[in-house]
Design an enzyme around this catalytic site. Structure first.
Site: not given
Length: 237
Positions: A51-52, A155, A163
């Site tokens: 975001h930065d 995930d 991974d």
């Protein structure tokens, strides 16, 4: 107090090897310490860094407190990990007083060791390629007209490890988001998924992810006399 100036050469490992030899170790150990108590810290830092960097470059402006700052805009209200930055900054100041160190870039590079990608999701749509036996699980997590602020892990194979399990899930029709599952069904992206899970060619996800983070981290980085290094990350000097 005298300030030790360090001529900027962009971002690279070992940049502070002379001015503050333990800088990278301090940052990494701080991130790891926070990660052990809260694994969601690492993806939080990565998201903050993203975001930065995409608003006028990687200048840590996302850290500045106050009204009408980047931190208070809608997309940034859910960002997290500021306490890790404050902790690391205080330790760096104690170890190397007066040395200017742009902290956020180091934090971002250190946070890629392990992470769980978390994302908000609403709705009940499903890609036809999603395994029908798997559908009850995401539908239970994200029912239609449910809580749109609920965070769901993308995930399901190894949520706290960095991974390629996410891509294996896509091959098996276990993508949480329809947009994710399309990475497998779309011919233009399927090749990359196959390479990440070792079906064709050799493309190591950890290595490629690292390359992409380094590339992003060098987006319009302030160098030389540009910008400032803050003593307190949340306040303009």
């Amino acid at each position: 107090m005298a300030v030790t100036s360090v001529k900027s050469q962009g971002t690279r490992v070992g940049f502070y090897s002379l001015a503050c030899p333990r800088a990278e170790f301090i940052v990494r150990s701080t991130v790891e310490s926070h990660f052990r108590s809260d694994p969601a810290v690492s993806p939080g830092l990565l998201r903050m860094h993203f975001h930065d960097c995409f608003v006028q470059g990687c200048d840590a402006s996302i850290l500045v407190d106050g009204p009408n700052t980047e931190k208070t805009t809608g997309p940034n209200l859910a960002l997290r990990g500021y306490e890790v930055i404050d902790d690391a900054k205080s330790k760096l100041e104690a170890a190397c007083p007066g040395v200017d160190i742009p902290l956020e870039l180091h934090l971002a590079s250190s946070s890629g060791t392990d992470y769980t990608t978390l994302l908000r999701r609403t709705g009940n749509g499903a890609d036809p390629s999603i395994n029908p036996a798997f559908l009850p699980q995401p539908r239970a997590l994200c029912p239609q007209n449910g809580d749109g602020t609920r965070r769901v892990g993308l995930d399901t194979g190894s949520p706290n490890r960095f991974d390629s399990s996410f891509f294996t899930n896509l091959r098996n029709g276990r993508g949480i988001l329809e947009s994710d599952q399309k990475l497998w069904t779309d011919a233009s992206t399927r090749t990359f998924v196959e390479r990440f899970i070792g079906l064709t060619g050799l493309l190591t996800f950890n290595v490629e992810f690292g390359k992409s983070m380094v590339k992003m981290s060098n987006t319009e980085v302030k160098t030389g006399n540009q910008g400032e290094i803050r003593k307190v990350c949340s306040a303009v000097s």
